[in-house]
Write a protein that holds these residues in place. Structure first.
Motif, mmCIF file in Angstrom:
data_model
loop_
_atom_site.group_PDB
_atom_site.id
_atom_site.type_symbol
_atom_site.label_atom_id
_atom_site.label_comp_id
_atom_site.label_asym_id
_atom_site.label_seq_id
_atom_site.Cartn_x
_atom_site.Cartn_y
_atom_site.Cartn_z
ATOM 1 N N ARG A 120 1.120 -1.645 -0.111
ATOM 2 C CA ARG A 120 0.080 -0.554 0.196
ATOM 3 C C ARG A 120 0.812 1.516 0.169
ATOM 4 N N THR A 121 0.310 2.305 -0.079
ATOM 5 C CA THR A 121 1.249 3.497 -0.506
ATOM 6 C C THR A 121 0.610 4.054 0.696
ATOM 7 N N GLU A 122 1.407 4.410 1.920
ATOM 8 C CA GLU A 122 1.680 5.129 2.880
ATOM 9 C C GLU A 122 2.059 6.906 2.932
ATOM 10 N N ALA A 123 1.676 7.651 3.837
ATOM 11 C CA ALA A 123 2.170 9.355 3.083
ATOM 12 C C ALA A 123 2.643 9.677 4.390
ATOM 13 N N ARG A 124 4.293 10.453 4.873
ATOM 14 C CA ARG A 124 4.410 10.257 5.315
ATOM 15 C C ARG A 124 4.942 11.772 5.281
ATOM 16 N N LEU A 125 4.638 12.540 6.795
ATOM 17 C CA LEU A 125 4.570 14.044 6.599
ATOM 18 C C LEU A 125 5.700 14.491 7.142
ATOM 19 N N VAL A 126 6.415 15.731 6.427
ATOM 20 C CA VAL A 126 7.677 15.627 7.218
ATOM 21 C C VAL A 126 7.824 17.941 7.493
ATOM 22 N N PHE A 127 8.410 18.066 8.340
ATOM 23 C CA PHE A 127 8.996 19.514 7.869
ATOM 24 C C PHE A 127 10.011 19.471 7.305
ATOM 25 N N VAL A 128 10.800 21.003 6.530
ATOM 26 C CA VAL A 128 12.417 20.683 6.236
ATOM 27 C C VAL A 128 12.125 22.118 7.028
ATOM 28 N N ARG A 129 13.616 21.923 7.633
ATOM 29 C CA ARG A 129 14.087 23.492 8.210
ATOM 30 C C ARG A 129 15.646 23.184 7.561
ATOM 31 N N GLU A 130 16.235 23.972 6.637
ATOM 32 C CA GLU A 130 17.721 24.555 6.378
ATOM 33 C C GLU A 130 18.564 23.144 5.712
ATOM 34 N N GLY A 131 17.261 22.782 4.700
ATOM 35 C CA GLY A 131 17.538 21.232 4.403
ATOM 36 C C GLY A 131 17.380 19.637 5.204
ATOM 37 N N HIS A 132 16.926 20.031 6.115
ATOM 38 C CA HIS A 132 16.760 19.025 7.316
ATOM 39 C C HIS A 132 15.108 18.818 7.084
ATOM 40 N N GLU A 133 14.990 17.128 7.624
ATOM 41 C CA GLU A 133 13.705 16.493 7.905
ATOM 42 C C GLU A 133 13.336 16.687 8.983
ATOM 43 N N LEU A 134 12.222 17.404 9.550
ATOM 44 C CA LEU A 134 12.399 17.005 10.609
ATOM 45 C C LEU A 134 10.860 16.314 10.977
ATOM 46 N N SER A 135 10.537 15.254 11.868
ATOM 47 C CA SER A 135 8.773 15.173 12.068
ATOM 48 C C SER A 135 7.663 16.721 12.765
ATOM 49 N N PRO A 136 7.204 16.476 12.224
ATOM 50 C CA PRO A 136 6.414 17.811 12.912
ATOM 51 C C PRO A 136 5.825 17.577 14.456
ATOM 52 N N ARG A 137 5.525 16.275 14.311
ATOM 53 C CA ARG A 137 5.018 16.162 16.056
ATOM 54 C C ARG A 137 6.361 15.936 16.422
ATOM 55 N N SER A 138 7.643 15.731 16.927
ATOM 56 C CA SER A 138 8.315 15.767 17.772
ATOM 57 C C SER A 138 9.848 16.864 17.185
ATOM 58 N N GLY A 139 9.775 17.538 16.215
ATOM 59 C CA GLY A 139 10.759 18.239 15.783
ATOM 60 C C GLY A 139 10.338 19.607 15.815
ATOM 61 N N SER A 140 9.103 19.805 15.898
ATOM 62 C CA SER A 140 9.125 21.155 15.935
ATOM 63 C C SER A 140 8.059 21.687 17.067
ATOM 64 N N GLY A 141 7.605 22.569 17.306
ATOM 65 C CA GLY A 141 7.136 23.090 18.778
ATOM 66 C C GLY A 141 5.189 23.240 17.934
ATOM 67 N N GLY A 142 4.428 23.134 19.611
ATOM 68 C CA GLY A 142 3.097 22.621 18.964
ATOM 69 C C GLY A 142 1.723 23.554 18.351
ATOM 70 N N GLY A 143 2.453 24.841 18.432
ATOM 71 C CA GLY A 143 2.655 25.791 17.149
ATOM 72 C C GLY A 143 2.573 25.913 16.244
ATOM 73 N N CYS A 144 3.681 25.166 15.641
ATOM 74 C CA CYS A 144 3.759 24.962 13.800
ATOM 75 C C CYS A 144 2.889 23.648 13.995
ATOM 76 N N VAL A 145 2.830 22.913 15.008
ATOM 77 C CA VAL A 145 2.086 21.274 14.959
ATOM 78 C C VAL A 145 0.522 21.704 14.478
ATOM 79 N N ASP A 146 -0.025 23.197 15.344
ATOM 80 C CA ASP A 146 -1.322 23.474 14.795
ATOM 81 C C ASP A 146 -1.428 24.291 13.324
ATOM 82 N N VAL A 147 -0.947 24.566 13.079
ATOM 83 C CA VAL A 147 -0.625 25.936 11.780
ATOM 84 C C VAL A 147 -0.921 24.871 10.539
ATOM 85 N N ALA A 148 0.119 24.035 10.791
ATOM 86 C CA ALA A 148 -0.493 22.856 10.212
ATOM 87 C C ALA A 148 -1.449 22.214 10.100
ATOM 88 N N ALA A 149 -1.946 21.552 10.492
ATOM 89 C CA ALA A 149 -2.457 20.911 10.508
ATOM 90 C C ALA A 149 -4.566 21.627 10.289
#
Length: 192
Positions: A92-121
């Protein structure tokens, strides 16, 4: 063994041989047809996979544009870029959501603050409504969607983002919140 017995055996073996040759000929035809069918199936699968990749890329581009725009309008230069990685797992095809900052991929849940997750959601909900066909009413009803955006500067930018999106995209946002910085448009105070 008598000559008659040998003739019967030879006749029986001859019939079996002819039957086996006919069956072998039919099996070869069936194998050729199956190989052709498999080739057509593989071609169809390739076409479907190419179409799916194109659709995934188009969906990614549209969704990522909305989410990245909302993130940058609130967080400015500190904003993350939003990306979706489509991965094939367990057939099956699964989608993995990521944030990218300065060329580095971060998990939205653990690599950013809750405010960023709220705006992205919020932006993901908005993007889903924009992509829905037939288009539903352009109304988004939310309860405390930006509860982890704490900075007064970012709260002001959230309000500006909401006003801009409402006007540019002809959207209505009905938001229940206790944060006065988000007040814009028609405000109904129920707690007073």
């Amino acid at each position: 063994m008598s000559l008659k017995a040998y003739r019967q055996l030879a006749s029986k073996l001859s019939v079996e041989h002819a039957t086996t040759r006919a069956r072998l000929k039919e099996e070869r035809v069936q194998r050729r047809l199956a190989a052709e069918r498999l080739e057509h199936i593989n071609e169809a699968q390739t076409i479907v996979q190419n179409v799916a990749q194109t659709i995934q890329q188009q969906a990614h581009d549209r969704i990522a544009a909305v989410v990245s725009r909302c993130l940058s309008s609130v967080f400015g230069e500190e904003a993350y870029e939003f990306k979706i990685h489509f991965e094939r797992k367990r057939g099956r095809t699964e989608a993995r959501l990521v944030f990218v900052r300065e060329g580095h991929e971060l998990s939205p849940r653990s690599g950013s603050g809750g405010g960023c997750v709220d705006v992205a959601a919020f932006a993901l909900r908005l993007a889903c409504l924009l992509l829905t066909r037939p288009s539903p009413r352009r109304l988004l009803v939310l309860d405390e969607p930006f509860k982890f955006v704490h900075s007064p500067l970012y709260r002001e930018r959230v309000r500006i983002m909401l006003e801009t999106l409402a006007e540019e995209m002809d959207f209505q946002f009905l938001i229940a919140t206790g944060v006065p910085e988000y007040e814009c448009g028609t405000v109904i105070n129920l707690g007073e």
